[in-house]
Scaffold this motif. Structure first.
Motif, mmCIF file in Angstrom:
data_model
loop_
_atom_site.group_PDB
_atom_site.id
_atom_site.type_symbol
_atom_site.label_atom_id
_atom_site.label_comp_id
_atom_site.label_asym_id
_atom_site.label_seq_id
_atom_site.Cartn_x
_atom_site.Cartn_y
_atom_site.Cartn_z
ATOM 1 N N UNK A 97 41.067 54.589 42.080
ATOM 2 C CA UNK A 97 41.812 54.729 43.325
ATOM 3 C C UNK A 97 42.205 53.370 43.897
ATOM 4 N N UNK A 98 43.356 53.328 44.555
ATOM 5 C CA UNK A 98 43.663 52.223 45.458
ATOM 6 C C UNK A 98 42.885 52.469 46.743
ATOM 7 N N UNK A 99 42.349 51.409 47.335
ATOM 8 C CA UNK A 99 41.507 51.567 48.520
ATOM 9 C C UNK A 99 42.074 50.770 49.687
ATOM 10 N N UNK A 100 42.298 51.461 50.770
ATOM 11 C CA UNK A 100 42.786 50.889 52.020
ATOM 12 C C UNK A 100 41.622 50.637 52.959
ATOM 13 N N UNK A 101 41.525 49.404 53.494
ATOM 14 C CA UNK A 101 40.549 49.085 54.535
ATOM 15 C C UNK A 101 41.306 48.418 55.680
ATOM 16 N N UNK A 102 41.471 49.119 56.806
ATOM 17 C CA UNK A 102 42.233 48.555 57.919
ATOM 18 C C UNK A 102 41.347 47.907 58.980
ATOM 19 N N UNK A 103 41.906 46.921 59.666
ATOM 20 C CA UNK A 103 41.389 46.493 60.966
ATOM 21 C C UNK A 103 42.134 47.264 62.038
ATOM 22 N N UNK A 104 41.613 47.204 63.256
ATOM 23 C CA UNK A 104 42.274 47.848 64.388
ATOM 24 C C UNK A 104 41.897 47.096 65.654
ATOM 25 N N UNK A 105 42.688 47.255 66.680
ATOM 26 C CA UNK A 105 42.415 46.604 67.958
ATOM 27 C C UNK A 105 41.142 47.187 68.555
ATOM 28 N N UNK A 106 40.281 46.320 69.054
ATOM 29 C CA UNK A 106 38.974 46.764 69.546
ATOM 30 C C UNK A 106 39.010 47.073 71.037
ATOM 31 N N UNK A 111 42.300 51.493 73.941
ATOM 32 C CA UNK A 111 41.520 52.702 74.173
ATOM 33 C C UNK A 111 41.212 53.353 72.826
ATOM 34 N N UNK A 112 40.255 54.256 72.821
ATOM 35 C CA UNK A 112 39.938 54.962 71.578
ATOM 36 C C UNK A 112 41.128 55.781 71.107
ATOM 37 N N UNK A 113 41.870 56.367 72.019
ATOM 38 C CA UNK A 113 43.064 57.114 71.630
ATOM 39 C C UNK A 113 44.088 56.197 70.970
ATOM 40 N N UNK A 114 44.244 54.995 71.475
ATOM 41 C CA UNK A 114 45.167 54.044 70.856
ATOM 42 C C UNK A 114 44.691 53.627 69.475
ATOM 43 N N UNK A 115 43.391 53.450 69.316
ATOM 44 C CA UNK A 115 42.837 53.113 67.999
ATOM 45 C C UNK A 115 43.087 54.258 67.015
ATOM 46 N N UNK A 116 42.904 55.489 67.462
ATOM 47 C CA UNK A 116 43.189 56.646 66.620
ATOM 48 C C UNK A 116 44.631 56.588 66.112
ATOM 49 N N UNK A 117 45.561 56.245 66.991
ATOM 50 C CA UNK A 117 46.949 56.120 66.583
ATOM 51 C C UNK A 117 47.170 55.000 65.590
ATOM 52 N N UNK A 184 27.773 51.383 76.839
ATOM 53 C CA UNK A 184 28.929 51.166 75.969
ATOM 54 C C UNK A 184 30.228 51.522 76.675
ATOM 55 N N UNK A 185 30.143 52.460 77.592
ATOM 56 C CA UNK A 185 31.374 52.942 78.208
ATOM 57 C C UNK A 185 32.030 51.923 79.137
ATOM 58 N N UNK A 186 31.338 50.841 79.441
ATOM 59 C CA UNK A 186 31.998 49.771 80.193
ATOM 60 C C UNK A 186 33.180 49.221 79.416
ATOM 61 N N UNK A 187 33.059 49.221 78.097
ATOM 62 C CA UNK A 187 34.148 48.744 77.252
ATOM 63 C C UNK A 187 34.976 49.884 76.662
ATOM 64 N N UNK A 188 34.357 51.036 76.438
ATOM 65 C CA UNK A 188 35.099 52.160 75.868
ATOM 66 C C UNK A 188 36.040 52.786 76.887
ATOM 67 N N UNK A 189 35.668 52.756 78.140
ATOM 68 C CA UNK A 189 36.496 53.233 79.257
ATOM 69 C C UNK A 189 36.871 54.711 79.111
ATOM 70 N N UNK A 190 35.925 55.497 78.641
ATOM 71 C CA UNK A 190 36.134 56.931 78.526
ATOM 72 C C UNK A 190 35.889 57.613 79.870
ATOM 73 N N UNK A 191 36.613 58.689 80.119
ATOM 74 C CA UNK A 191 36.245 59.628 81.163
ATOM 75 C C UNK A 191 36.088 60.990 80.484
ATOM 76 N N UNK A 193 37.851 63.665 80.409
ATOM 77 C CA UNK A 193 39.048 64.194 79.747
ATOM 78 C C UNK A 193 39.328 63.462 78.441
ATOM 79 N N UNK A 194 39.257 62.131 78.443
ATOM 80 C CA UNK A 194 39.568 61.385 77.225
ATOM 81 C C UNK A 194 38.455 61.550 76.187
ATOM 82 N N UNK A 195 37.202 61.619 76.634
ATOM 83 C CA UNK A 195 36.102 61.844 75.690
ATOM 84 C C UNK A 195 36.253 63.199 75.006
#
Length: 272
Positions: A97-106, A111-117, A184-191, A193-195
């Motif tokens: 297999x070809x293997x993809x390993x991505x970075x993403x904005x932390x 936001x976690x939703x933006x990382x999902x995108x 952790x949520x100080x940085x995750x910024x979940x509420x 609805x978003x969680x």
């Protein structure tokens, strides 16, 4: 009843020699990368978006790739990048297999939703470069992200989604609501609805999904519960779902099987 939610999601404090693992990962990843660079089988730092961290590495097998395998790293959406995990491509690369390993904005920059995108865009771009089935894997927060790709309401484009094979969520976080009670949520910024919106266990799975929740038997009870949770709920949604609790493994070494083409983990993940 859990009274200390920070402790419930703490891993390093319960793993002997935990502080040594990040450096070991970096060294193993660099050694693996150097070997594939020398063989002209590493395509590094390919951009898939406008931001600095929207980059991925693609590691190629010796012959034509039979499909695309993906590994998404963890770190509570707040730590690490692709460069620490290259060695975990070894098992799938050696299986063709070809293997993809991505970075993403932390978090908190994203936001976690933006990382999902972002992960959806990385997979879609790599899917345009490699034909065949697409098997996903991810660890901890990365286990959350690949499980989200298998949800009916996923940002993954239809072209890549139609090729999804086996999704392997290793020590994944599938219900994010408990994290509202942690520091952790100080940085995750979940509420609430978003969680809820970003919790794969609370979403309808994509039709035809095959998912394995894999977790170490020596992990914190919350990580075992999280894996049991999605396996239970998605089984009830008529999804091909399985749960593997690997004896003797903790949160930092449960991923080791990905680096071995003959491991039970790789064999299970890439099986048709």
């Amino acid at each position: 009843m859990i009274s200390d939610w920070n402790d419930a999601y703490a891993n390093g404090a319960y793993i002997q020699g935990a502080e040594q693992f990040p450096e070991q990962w970096i060294q193993q990843a660099a050694q693996f990368r150097e070997g594939l660079i020398a063989a002209n089988r590493a395509r590094l730092d390919l951009g898939y978006g406008a931001s600095e961290r929207e980059r991925f590495d693609l590691f190629m097998p010796e012959g034509p790739a039979i499909g695309l395998a993906v590994f998404v790293h963890g770190g509570y959406w707040r730590m690490f990048d692709k460069s620490s995990w290259s060695h975990l491509a070894r098992g799938a690369v050696e299986r063709g297999y070809a293997v993809l390993i991505p970075s993403y904005t932390l978090c908190p920059q994203a936001t976690i939703a933006e990382i999902t995108g972002q992960i959806a865009r990385a997979i879609s771009q790599a899917a345009g470069m490699v034909s065949g089935p697409i098997h996903l894997s991810g660890h901890s927060a990365g286990g959350h992200l690949v499980s989200r790709m298998a949800c009916a309401l996923s940002p993954l484009g239809q072209g890549a989604a139609s090729r999804l094979g086996h999704v392997l969520s290793i020590s994944g976080l599938h219900d994010l609501r408990p994290l509202l009670k942690t520091d952790l949520n100080r940085e995750l910024r979940l509420d609430w609805a978003t969680a809820t919106a970003e919790s794969a266990a609370l979403q309808a799975p994509r039709s035809g999904t095959r998912l394995t929740a894999w977790v170490g038997g020596d992990e914190r009870p919350e990580f075992i519960r999280q894996s049991e949770l999605i396996a239970n709920i998605w089984t009830g949604c008529a999804v091909d779902t399985s749960l593997v609790v690997e004896a003797g493994r903790h949160h930092f070494d449960v991923i080791d099987g990905l680096a071995d083409a003959n491991s039970a983990m790789v064999d299970h993940w890439l099986s048709q």
